[in-house]
Design an enzyme around this catalytic site. Structure first.
Site: not given
Length: 219
Positions: A187-188
């Site tokens: 996640g980013s």
């Protein structure tokens, strides 16, 4: 499709832990209990999620000297004029792509050229869509100068769950558009800064395909 090298250790450790947990529960509980079966099903599901996170799909990439290609899979969450203060110290158009845990997390070079600037910034782990994540989270800043002399800046930004950014470029490297430049785990977000006169080819909430989707066209 293949699996990314960044996931080898994590997948091996996860497999060992899940096997140990399932063997332990099987030994502690007599046959006939439903808990071992539920644990096994849950373990298979968890391991599948981990494996799919590190997938690297085969793609027919896009390449164009005047095109800026999406450096990652995800969803466009920001398109706005901002003042970029680290390198340009002036106005640019920012395009931000949020990568959820189910997206492919490989990062690709958005343009061909020579790396003029690179810096790794340790930092916080605010949620990736937080307005301050671009300047306060763990991140990298990469600036590539195209053959026509245009500098394109993009940032790998860690999210609340992503605490490990990988990059495979350094200052002075000559890079090819749509080739792999890094990876962000779990996640980013990636921000891209383009000239104000660049023609934006995407809209808010559009889904992007890394190394394929055209984000903008340079004048």
């Amino acid at each position: 499709m293949k699996l990314h090298k960044e996931g080898y250790t994590i997948m091996a450790v996860a497999a060992i832990i899940l096997i140990v947990i399932n063997l332990g529960i099987h030994m502690l509980l007599p046959d006939g209990y439903w808990i071992p079966r539920i644990t096994l099903i849950a373990s298979i599901f968890i391991f599948f999620l981990i494996v799919q996170f590190f997938r690297v799909p085969s793609r027919v990439v896009n390449k164009g000297e005047t095109q800026i290609i999406a450096p990652c899979d995800g969803k466009v969450v920001v398109i706005e004029e901002v003042v970029e203060s680290e390198y340009f110290k002036g106005p640019r158009r920012q395009i931000s792509i949020f990568m959820s845990p189910i997206n492919v997390h490989v990062n690709w070079n958005p343009v061909s050229g020579v790396i003029q600037y690179f810096k790794y910034h340790p930092g916080l782990y605010l949620v990736a869509w937080h307005p301050k994540s671009s300047t306060e989270n763990e991140r990298t800043t990469v600036v590539t100068r195209t053959a026509s002399g245009v500098d394109i800046l993009f940032r790998q930004i860690a999210g609340a769950a992503a605490r490990r950014i990988r990059w495979y470029v350094k200052e002075g490297d000559k890079v090819e558009q749509s080739t792999e430049m890094g990876f962000i785990k779990f996640g980013s977000r990636v921000d891209i800064y383009v000239p104000l006169d660049a023609e934006i080819k995407v809209n808010l909430q559009d889904k992007t395909v890394g190394s394929v989707t055209v984000l903008a066209e340079l004048k």
